[in-house]
Design a protein around this motif. Structure first.
Motif, short mmCIF file in Angstrom:
data_model
loop_
_atom_site.label_atom_id
_atom_site.label_comp_id
_atom_site.label_asym_id
_atom_site.label_seq_id
_atom_site.Cartn_x
_atom_site.Cartn_y
_atom_site.Cartn_z
N UNK A 1 -1.45 -3.27 -0.19
CA UNK A 1 -2.77 -2.70 -0.47
C UNK A 1 -3.02 -1.53 0.46
N UNK A 2 -1.95 -0.80 0.77
CA UNK A 2 -2.01 0.29 1.74
C UNK A 2 -3.09 1.32 1.43
N UNK A 3 -3.14 1.76 0.17
CA UNK A 3 -4.05 2.85 -0.16
C UNK A 3 -5.49 2.39 -0.02
N UNK A 4 -5.78 1.18 -0.49
CA UNK A 4 -7.13 0.64 -0.34
C UNK A 4 -7.45 0.50 1.14
N UNK A 5 -6.46 0.03 1.93
CA UNK A 5 -6.68 -0.14 3.37
C UNK A 5 -6.97 1.20 4.03
N UNK A 6 -6.28 2.26 3.59
CA UNK A 6 -6.52 3.61 4.14
C UNK A 6 -7.96 4.04 3.84
N UNK A 7 -8.38 3.83 2.60
CA UNK A 7 -9.74 4.25 2.21
C UNK A 7 -10.78 3.45 2.98
#
Ligand code: GDP
Ligand code: MG
Length: 225
Positions: free
Chosen positions: A66-72
Motif C-alpha cells: 500500500x506504498x502509494x496510499x502510505x505516501x499520500x
C-alpha cells in the motif's frame, strides 16, 4: 493477450452519472502509466491544488503493498478517510481494465462514507504502455510518462499514449540530464494523438501541476453540465 471487455454485456456502471439516491456521483479520473513516471506525485499535487475548492478522494492500486496510499497519507494531502488502497496482486492492469470490481467497490465505498464527492482520482499500479482503464471504472483518463523513460516513448505509441484523454510528459526538469529531446517528444505525441491534449510538466517547477489541474477543472465543468 488481454482484451478490453468493457464494450460487451450490460452498460458500464459509470455510464450512469447518478447514485441510487439521485445525487450526481463524483467524476472519476484514472491515472495510468509506467512505474516511476510520477503518477503518485501528480495525484498528490492535484489534491493540494484542488482540495480547497473540491471534495476529493483517491484510490491507489499497488501490486503487493500500500506504498502509494502510505505516501499520500504521510504527506497529508487528504484526510486518511479519503484515501483507499487496492492491492492488485501480480496483474495491476487487470484490476483497472478486466476485473474492476475491487476498484468499483473502493470508489463506491468512498462516496458512501465521505461523500458527497466532486472528484475521485484512481491511480493504477505499475503498468506497461498497454494499460488503460475500463470505461466502466473511470470517466476520463490521464496517462503519465516521463522524459527519463526515454524520448522514444511517444513514438512507440500503445493505447495509453494514443488514446488517453490527456497525456502528461512529466519530469521535464530532467531532460538535459538524460538527453531527452522534448521537441521530438512533442512532435511524436502530436502524430500519435492528433487533437488530443498533451501537457509537458515538471513537478519541481513553480508551475508544477497547474495545467493538469486546469484540465481536471474543465472535465468537471463538462461533467456537471
Ligand atoms: N525530477 C523530478 N522528479 C519527479 C517528478 N515527478 C515525480 N518525481 C519523482 O519520481 C519518483 C517516482 O514518482 P512517483 O509519483 O512515485 O511515480 P509513480 O510510480 O508513477 O507513482 C519519485 O521519487 C518522485 O519524487 C518531476 O517532475 N521531476
Ligand atoms: Mg505510484
Amino acid at each position: 493477450m488481454h482484451l478490453d471487455h468493457s464494450h460487451d454485456g450490460p452498460a458500464p456502471v459509470s455510464a450512469d452519472a447518478h447514485r441510487p439516491d439521485g445525487r450526481r456521483r463524483a467524476l472519476r479520473v484514472g491515472l495510468g502509466g509506467p512505474v516511476g513516471s510520477g503518477k503518485t506525485a501528480t495525484v498528490a499535487a492535484l489534491c493540494r491544488a484542488l482540495r480547497d475548492q473540491l471534495s476529493i478522494a483517491v484510490v491507489t492500486n499497488d501490486i503487493y503493498t500500500r506504498e502509494d496510499a502510505a505516501f499520500l497519507l504521510r504527506n497529508a494531502v487528504l484526510p486518511p478517510e479519503r484515501i483507499q488502497a487496492v492491492e492488485t496482486g501480480a496483474c495491476p492492469h487487470t484490476a483497472i481494465r478486466d476485473d474492476i470490481s475491487a476498484n468499483l467497490e473502493a470508489v463506491e465505498d468512498l462516496e458512501d462514507t465521505v461523500g458527497p464527492l466532486d472528484l475521485i482520482l484512481v491511480e493504477s499500479g505499475g503498468d506497461n504502455l498497454t494499460a488503460t482503464f475500463s470505461k466502466g471504472l473511470v470517466d476520463a483518463q490521464i496517462f503519465v510518462i516521463d522524459v527519463a523513460g526515454g524520448d522514444d516513448i511517444p513514438r512507440k505509441g500503445g493505447p495509453g499514449v494514443t488514446t488517453a484523454d490527456l497525456l502528461v510528459v512529466n519530469k521535464t526538469d530532467l531532460a538535459p540530464y538524460v538527453g531527452s529531446d522534448l521537441a521530438r517528444m512533442a512532435g511524436d505525441a502530436k502524430e500519435q494523438r492528433g487533437e488530443l491534449p498533451v501537457v509537458f510538466q515538471s513537478l519541481r517547477s513553480d508551475e508544477g501541476v497547474a495545467r493538469v489541474a486546469g484540465w481536471v477543472r474543465e472535465q468537471l465543468a463538462a461533467w456537471a453540465a
